[in-house]
Design a protein around this motif. Structure first.
Motif, PDB file in Angstrom:
ATOM      1  N   ILE A  40     -17.719  40.815  40.867  1.00 57.76           N
ATOM      2  CA  ILE A  40     -16.318  40.436  40.681  1.00 57.76           C
ATOM      3  C   ILE A  40     -15.558  41.648  40.134  1.00 57.76           C
ATOM      4  O   ILE A  40     -15.760  42.052  38.996  1.00 57.76           O
ATOM      5  N   HIS A  41     -14.682  42.228  40.947  1.00 57.53           N
ATOM      6  CA  HIS A  41     -13.884  43.383  40.522  1.00 57.53           C
ATOM      7  C   HIS A  41     -12.565  42.947  39.890  1.00 57.53           C
ATOM      8  O   HIS A  41     -12.071  43.600  38.980  1.00 57.53           O
ATOM      9  N   SER A  42     -11.959  41.897  40.417  1.00 54.23           N
ATOM     10  CA  SER A  42     -10.700  41.387  39.860  1.00 54.23           C
ATOM     11  C   SER A  42     -10.675  39.874  40.025  1.00 54.23           C
ATOM     12  O   SER A  42     -10.774  39.366  41.136  1.00 54.23           O
ATOM     13  N   LYS A  70     -10.441  40.230  43.952  1.00 51.87           N
ATOM     14  CA  LYS A  70     -11.244  41.250  44.618  1.00 51.87           C
ATOM     15  C   LYS A  70     -12.712  41.048  44.263  1.00 51.87           C
ATOM     16  O   LYS A  70     -13.083  41.050  43.082  1.00 51.87           O
ATOM     17  N   VAL A  71     -13.538  40.871  45.284  1.00 54.41           N
ATOM     18  CA  VAL A  71     -14.965  40.647  45.075  1.00 54.41           C
ATOM     19  C   VAL A  71     -15.749  41.459  46.093  1.00 54.41           C
ATOM     20  O   VAL A  71     -15.326  41.630  47.231  1.00 54.41           O
ATOM     21  N   GLU A  72     -16.891  41.979  45.671  1.00 52.26           N
ATOM     22  CA  GLU A  72     -17.745  42.776  46.551  1.00 52.26           C
ATOM     23  C   GLU A  72     -19.004  41.994  46.896  1.00 52.26           C
ATOM     24  O   GLU A  72     -19.609  41.346  46.047  1.00 52.26           O
ATOM     25  N   THR A  73     -19.419  42.050  48.147  1.00 55.23           N
ATOM     26  CA  THR A  73     -20.643  41.406  48.599  1.00 55.23           C
ATOM     27  C   THR A  73     -21.199  42.203  49.774  1.00 55.23           C
ATOM     28  O   THR A  73     -20.694  43.279  50.100  1.00 55.23           O
ATOM     29  N   ILE A  81     -15.773  44.809  50.411  1.00 51.68           N
ATOM     30  CA  ILE A  81     -14.883  44.355  49.332  1.00 51.68           C
ATOM     31  C   ILE A  81     -13.863  43.409  49.958  1.00 51.68           C
ATOM     32  O   ILE A  81     -13.134  43.783  50.883  1.00 51.68           O
ATOM     33  N   CYS A  82     -13.864  42.180  49.479  1.00 50.77           N
ATOM     34  CA  CYS A  82     -12.958  41.138  49.965  1.00 50.77           C
ATOM     35  C   CYS A  82     -11.788  41.013  48.996  1.00 50.77           C
ATOM     36  O   CYS A  82     -12.001  40.895  47.791  1.00 50.77           O
ATOM     37  N   GLU A  83     -10.569  41.010  49.521  1.00 48.86           N
ATOM     38  CA  GLU A  83      -9.377  40.911  48.680  1.00 48.86           C
ATOM     39  C   GLU A  83      -8.422  39.849  49.217  1.00 48.86           C
ATOM     40  O   GLU A  83      -8.378  39.594  50.418  1.00 48.86           O
ATOM     41  N   THR A  84      -7.659  39.262  48.296  1.00 47.03           N
ATOM     42  CA  THR A  84      -6.570  38.367  48.691  1.00 47.03           C
ATOM     43  C   THR A  84      -5.286  38.849  48.034  1.00 47.03           C
ATOM     44  O   THR A  84      -5.291  39.255  46.873  1.00 47.03           O
ATOM     45  N   ASN A  85      -4.203  38.804  48.804  1.00 47.87           N
ATOM     46  CA  ASN A  85      -2.887  39.173  48.274  1.00 47.87           C
ATOM     47  C   ASN A  85      -1.836  38.244  48.853  1.00 47.87           C
ATOM     48  O   ASN A  85      -1.763  38.062  50.070  1.00 47.87           O
ATOM     49  N   ILE A 135     -17.662  31.117  51.630  1.00 47.90           N
ATOM     50  CA  ILE A 135     -18.866  31.814  51.165  1.00 47.90           C
ATOM     51  C   ILE A 135     -18.619  33.315  51.092  1.00 47.90           C
ATOM     52  O   ILE A 135     -19.007  33.970  50.117  1.00 47.90           O
ATOM     53  N   LEU A 136     -17.960  33.886  52.090  1.00 48.03           N
ATOM     54  CA  LEU A 136     -17.702  35.318  52.094  1.00 48.03           C
ATOM     55  C   LEU A 136     -16.889  35.745  50.874  1.00 48.03           C
ATOM     56  O   LEU A 136     -17.217  36.718  50.200  1.00 48.03           O
ATOM     57  N   PHE A 137     -15.824  34.998  50.573  1.00 41.95           N
ATOM     58  CA  PHE A 137     -14.939  35.340  49.451  1.00 41.95           C
ATOM     59  C   PHE A 137     -15.356  34.670  48.144  1.00 41.95           C
ATOM     60  O   PHE A 137     -14.746  34.934  47.112  1.00 41.95           O
TER      61      PHE A 137
END
Length: 200
Positions: A40-42, A70-73, A81-85, A135-137
């Motif tokens: 978990i980055h953010s 922001k999460v890395e997998t 790195i998966c992000e939502t904005n 699952i991805l995010f």
């Protein structure tokens, strides 16, 4: 000491927020299990106009989508790195960042769904497999949901904040998160003010 939480088909092993690493075990209907690690980055926040994931079936839970998350997998042996904005009109952009086989930074985005951006990524690799956007995010991890719902959010453009839940506010772990969330919320307000000033 690690905690274990479960939903219908996933087990979550973590020591969050003391550690930002969360391990999950996903069980298929046939009993086959898949291990996945998240960093978990953010944490992000749930905005007042929060959106929910698109249901893939009638019985599928609707998980809320945090902003600035922001999460890395790992997916197909790539560190992703998966992000939502959230945009100003309330739509959500789902973003994947990774390094390709030559070490070049790549990214793709999708404004429709988390599953959509996962599908786009797999298509780039010529893979016919599918992955759930949830699952991805990792939108379904209980400790993250609890923390995101407890974060203080701005109620106006001044430095005034309101809590989404008073019970969680009293929780010692959540108080540790509150300071970080106030700083992030202040940065969001400053960003918005700067954006407004450039429009003038």
């Amino acid at each position: 000491m690690d905690n274990m939480e479960q939903n219908s088909n996933r087990t979550f092993i973590h020591n969050y927020p003391n550690s930002n690493i969360i391990t999950t075990i996903y069980y298929e209907s046939g009993g086959k299990s898949h291990l996945r690690k998240y960093i978990i980055h953010s944490l992000g926040i749930y905005p007042s106009n929060v959106k929910k994931i698109k249901r893939t079936s009638k019985n599928c839970p609707e998980y809320e989508i945090p902003d600035n998350y922001k999460v890395e997998t790992t997916l197909e042996e790539y560190d992703i790195i998966c992000e939502t904005n959230y945009s100003s009109n309330g739509t959500v952009k789902f973003i994947l960042n990774w390094k390709d086989s030559q070490g070049i930074d790549r990214y793709i985005s999708n404004n429709n769904s988390a599953s959509g951006v996962g599908k786009d990524f797999l298509m780039l690799l010529n893979k016919k497999t599918r992955i759930s956007g949830t699952i991805l995010f990792s939108f379904d991890i209980p400790c993250l949901i609890e923390a995101q719902k407890s974060i203080l959010i701005p109620i106006n453009r001044k430095n005034s904040f309101t809590a989404l839940t008073s019970r969680s506010q009293q929780n010692k772990r959540i108080k540790l998160l509150a300071k970080d969330s106030i700083e992030r919320a202040s940065q969001i307000i400053l960003k918005q003010q700067n954006f407004d000033n450039t429009k003038i």
